[in-house]
Design a protein around this motif. Structure first.
Motif, PDB file in Angstrom:
ATOM      1  N   GLY A  45       0.830  -1.196   0.000  1.00  0.00           N
ATOM      2  CA  GLY A  45       0.000   0.000   0.000  1.00  0.00           C
ATOM      3  C   GLY A  45       0.867   1.250   0.000  1.00  0.00           C
ATOM      4  N   ARG A  46       0.290   2.389   0.326  1.00  0.00           N
ATOM      5  CA  ARG A  46       1.051   3.644   0.328  1.00  0.00           C
ATOM      6  C   ARG A  46       2.019   3.661   1.493  1.00  0.00           C
ATOM      7  N   PRO A  47       3.339   3.786   1.237  1.00  0.00           N
ATOM      8  CA  PRO A  47       4.314   3.796   2.330  1.00  0.00           C
ATOM      9  C   PRO A  47       4.184   5.056   3.181  1.00  0.00           C
ATOM     10  N   VAL A  48       4.327   4.890   4.491  1.00  0.00           N
ATOM     11  CA  VAL A  48       4.290   6.035   5.401  1.00  0.00           C
ATOM     12  C   VAL A  48       5.585   6.182   6.195  1.00  0.00           C
ATOM     13  N   GLU A  49       6.374   5.093   6.304  1.00  0.00           N
ATOM     14  CA  GLU A  49       7.627   5.150   7.046  1.00  0.00           C
ATOM     15  C   GLU A  49       8.639   4.223   6.386  1.00  0.00           C
ATOM     16  N   PHE A  50       9.875   4.730   6.236  1.00  0.00           N
ATOM     17  CA  PHE A  50      10.958   3.962   5.634  1.00  0.00           C
ATOM     18  C   PHE A  50      12.200   4.109   6.498  1.00  0.00           C
ATOM     19  N   VAL A  51      12.808   2.981   6.844  1.00  0.00           N
ATOM     20  CA  VAL A  51      14.027   2.963   7.642  1.00  0.00           C
ATOM     21  C   VAL A  51      15.089   2.172   6.884  1.00  0.00           C
ATOM     22  N   SER A  52      16.285   2.726   6.822  1.00  0.00           N
ATOM     23  CA  SER A  52      17.387   2.057   6.132  1.00  0.00           C
ATOM     24  C   SER A  52      18.658   2.199   6.966  1.00  0.00           C
ATOM     25  N   HIS A  53      19.194   1.062   7.403  1.00  0.00           N
ATOM     26  CA  HIS A  53      20.427   1.034   8.192  1.00  0.00           C
ATOM     27  C   HIS A  53      21.553   0.417   7.372  1.00  0.00           C
ATOM     28  N   PHE A  54      22.763   0.924   7.581  1.00  0.00           N
ATOM     29  CA  PHE A  54      23.957   0.263   7.060  1.00  0.00           C
ATOM     30  C   PHE A  54      24.973   0.251   8.198  1.00  0.00           C
ATOM     31  N   ASP A  55      24.793  -0.699   9.103  1.00  0.00           N
ATOM     32  CA  ASP A  55      25.556  -0.722  10.354  1.00  0.00           C
ATOM     33  C   ASP A  55      26.714  -1.709  10.274  1.00  0.00           C
ATOM     34  N   ARG A  56      27.803  -1.348  10.947  1.00  0.00           N
ATOM     35  CA  ARG A  56      28.975  -2.208  11.043  1.00  0.00           C
ATOM     36  C   ARG A  56      29.487  -2.165  12.483  1.00  0.00           C
ATOM     37  N   TYR A  57      30.303  -3.164  12.825  1.00  0.00           N
ATOM     38  CA  TYR A  57      30.983  -3.132  14.114  1.00  0.00           C
ATOM     39  C   TYR A  57      32.478  -3.131  13.860  1.00  0.00           C
ATOM     40  N   ARG A  58      33.059  -1.938  13.868  1.00  0.00           N
ATOM     41  CA  ARG A  58      34.489  -1.747  13.664  1.00  0.00           C
ATOM     42  C   ARG A  58      34.972  -0.762  14.725  1.00  0.00           C
ATOM     43  N   PRO A  59      35.165  -1.239  15.948  1.00  0.00           N
ATOM     44  CA  PRO A  59      35.431  -0.318  17.062  1.00  0.00           C
ATOM     45  C   PRO A  59      36.779   0.373  16.997  1.00  0.00           C
ATOM     46  N   GLN A  60      37.711  -0.167  16.252  1.00  0.00           N
ATOM     47  CA  GLN A  60      39.035   0.445  16.165  1.00  0.00           C
ATOM     48  C   GLN A  60      39.100   1.392  14.968  1.00  0.00           C
ATOM     49  N   VAL A  61      39.562   2.604  15.200  1.00  0.00           N
ATOM     50  CA  VAL A  61      39.782   3.553  14.108  1.00  0.00           C
ATOM     51  C   VAL A  61      40.989   3.078  13.300  1.00  0.00           C
ATOM     52  N   ARG A  62      40.811   2.939  11.996  1.00  0.00           N
ATOM     53  CA  ARG A  62      41.881   2.436  11.148  1.00  0.00           C
ATOM     54  C   ARG A  62      42.627   3.585  10.473  1.00  0.00           C
ATOM     55  N   ASP A  63      43.862   3.298  10.094  1.00  0.00           N
ATOM     56  CA  ASP A  63      44.692   4.303   9.417  1.00  0.00           C
ATOM     57  C   ASP A  63      44.419   4.235   7.922  1.00  0.00           C
ATOM     58  N   ARG A  64      43.287   4.807   7.529  1.00  0.00           N
ATOM     59  CA  ARG A  64      42.899   4.862   6.114  1.00  0.00           C
ATOM     60  C   ARG A  64      42.287   6.222   5.859  1.00  0.00           C
ATOM     61  N   TRP A  65      42.383   6.681   4.625  1.00  0.00           N
ATOM     62  CA  TRP A  65      41.998   8.068   4.355  1.00  0.00           C
ATOM     63  C   TRP A  65      40.543   8.348   4.708  1.00  0.00           C
ATOM     64  N   ARG A  66      39.664   7.382   4.545  1.00  0.00           N
ATOM     65  CA  ARG A  66      38.244   7.620   4.835  1.00  0.00           C
ATOM     66  C   ARG A  66      38.015   7.979   6.293  1.00  0.00           C
ATOM     67  N   GLU A  67      38.906   7.533   7.180  1.00  0.00           N
ATOM     68  CA  GLU A  67      38.718   7.747   8.613  1.00  0.00           C
ATOM     69  C   GLU A  67      39.601   8.865   9.154  1.00  0.00           C
ATOM     70  N   HIS A  68      40.298   9.568   8.266  1.00  0.00           N
ATOM     71  CA  HIS A  68      41.068  10.740   8.666  1.00  0.00           C
ATOM     72  C   HIS A  68      40.195  11.984   8.555  1.00  0.00           C
ATOM     73  N   ALA A  69      40.575  13.033   9.238  1.00  0.00           N
ATOM     74  CA  ALA A  69      39.900  14.318   9.050  1.00  0.00           C
ATOM     75  C   ALA A  69      40.259  14.858   7.672  1.00  0.00           C
ATOM     76  N   GLY A  70      39.291  15.459   7.006  1.00  0.00           N
ATOM     77  CA  GLY A  70      39.578  16.033   5.692  1.00  0.00           C
ATOM     78  C   GLY A  70      38.333  16.150   4.853  1.00  0.00           C
ATOM     79  N   ALA A  71      38.414  16.962   3.813  1.00  0.00           N
ATOM     80  CA  ALA A  71      37.279  17.191   2.922  1.00  0.00           C
ATOM     81  C   ALA A  71      36.864  15.887   2.247  1.00  0.00           C
ATOM     82  N   GLY A  72      35.580  15.582   2.322  1.00  0.00           N
ATOM     83  CA  GLY A  72      35.049  14.404   1.657  1.00  0.00           C
ATOM     84  C   GLY A  72      35.233  13.114   2.419  1.00  0.00           C
TER      85      GLY A  72
END
Length: 352
Positions: free
Chosen positions: A146-173
């Motif tokens: 029927g007609r949707p009234v609520e939508f939930v979308s999760h993309f969860d992970r368990y990675r408690p350690q901060v890794r040395d990769r560019w995505r996890e560094h401070a910076g634009a993008g």
């Protein structure tokens, strides 16, 4: 027809997990060259993965390589604009990994450049070909809930350690909003179209986090077929118990799908996307409730990541549309920007 020759700029996780194997599995495409920041030291690893016929060179040399028909930019986000612009200027068709660029202004300038040089430009929104998303889209198109009234979308992970990769560094993008936000936003836009307002909350939750590693994005719609719809898009790195991948409530029923599409993990294991049975689900099923009846299981469609590069091949040959239209890619970029403005204002932001 002769194979279209492809150059891949970047040899990080996105290139090695997604782009290289998908390109190599696509009939009519030949991965001919890879560019890395350290061509000499990376040459052995590239050739071990892709074969001796692949040349390894600098980005500048790859862009100038006259053999190439298509260049794929799979580098850190802050380099997307400059590399894609240079490749277009050199007369190549271009695929850019998500996010399109650092902001909408950069993205629009690339669209304009592609028009000026009469070359195709596309953004790699591969999660459109997740089997769970394809299943959800089919059910909504059929009106089962029927007609949707609520939508939930999760993309969860368990990675408690901060890794040395560019995505996890401070910076634009960098950060999770620019990493997983494009996936969740693109899927939501494909299902429901443009929302009327956005509210974004970002956080640095892990000890030692340098950039956002959690977000919660609220969207709402006004008017049209989805008037009153509310959506919540969320991702985090400390979710030992993940939220629903998809949850939809509608006037006629509800649907829930848990877990993640298996294609990424299969690619990481070295599985061949050209193998029969690629993307088929062996364990996950959705659950739906129609009215107040008991739940029933829903088989999930097979995922189809190879469809992206097959579509790109056909578009270059004039046999079909781009697998991701530029107006859709710009719409995702605009929502990424709007979300950041919402964070700065600590308020809901109405959208044009």
């Amino acid at each position: 027809m002769d194979d279209l020759k492809v150059g891949l700029i970047g040899w990080g996780s996105s290139a090695t997990t997604f782009h290289a194997p998908l390109i190599r599995a696509t009939p009519g495409l030949q991965l001919a060259a890879v560019a890395t920041r350290s061509p000499t030291s990376a040459a052995a690893a590239v050739r071990a993965a892709c074969g001796d016929a692949v040349t390894v060179q600098s980005a500048e040399a790859l862009i100038a390589d006259g053999r190439l028909d298509l260049i794929v930019v799979a580098t850190p986000n802050d380099s997307h604009h400059a590399l894609a612009d240079a490749a277009l200027r050199a007369g190549r068709h271009v695929v850019v990994d998500k996010p399109f660029a650092l902001d909408t202004s950069q993205a629009r300038s690339l669209v304009a450049r592609a028009g000026e040089v009469d070359r195709l430009l596309c953004v790699f929104h591969n999660r459109r070909w997740d089997g769970d998303f394809m299943t959800l889209r089919s059910l909504l198109d059929r009106g089962v809930l029927g007609r949707p009234v609520e939508f939930v979308s999760h993309f969860d992970r368990y990675r408690p350690q901060v890794r040395d990769r560019w995505r996890e560094h401070a910076g634009a993008g960098n950060g999770l909003w620019f990493d997983l936000g494009p996936h969740l936003l693109d899927q939501t836009l494909q299902l429901f179209g443009a929302p009327a307002a956005i509210t974004l909350d970002l956080a640095l939750q892990r000890d030692g986090a340098l950039t956002d590693d959690w977000f919660c994005c609220h969207l709402r719609w006004e008017g049209g077929p989805h008037d009153g719809l509310r959506a919540r898009l969320q991702a985090g790195m400390l979710a030992a118990e993940a939220g629903p991948r998809f949850l939809v409530h509608g006037h006629a029923g509800s649907l829930r799908i848990d877990g993640l599409d298996p294609q990424e993990s299969a690619l990481k294991r070295g599985a061949d996307p050209a193998d029969p049975g690629w993307g088929q689900e062996s364990t996950r099923r959705g659950r739906w409730w129609l009215g107040d009846g008991p739940p029933d299981s829903v088989p999930l469609l097979a995922g189809a990541y190879p469809s992206f590069y097959a579509g790109m091949r056909d578009a270059i040959r004039g046999l079909g549309p781009l697998p991701v239209a530029l107006d859709a890619a710009l719409a995702v970029q605009a929502l990424l920007d709007a979300g950041r403005r919402s964070v700065a204002a600590r308020a809901e932001l109405r959208l044009a």
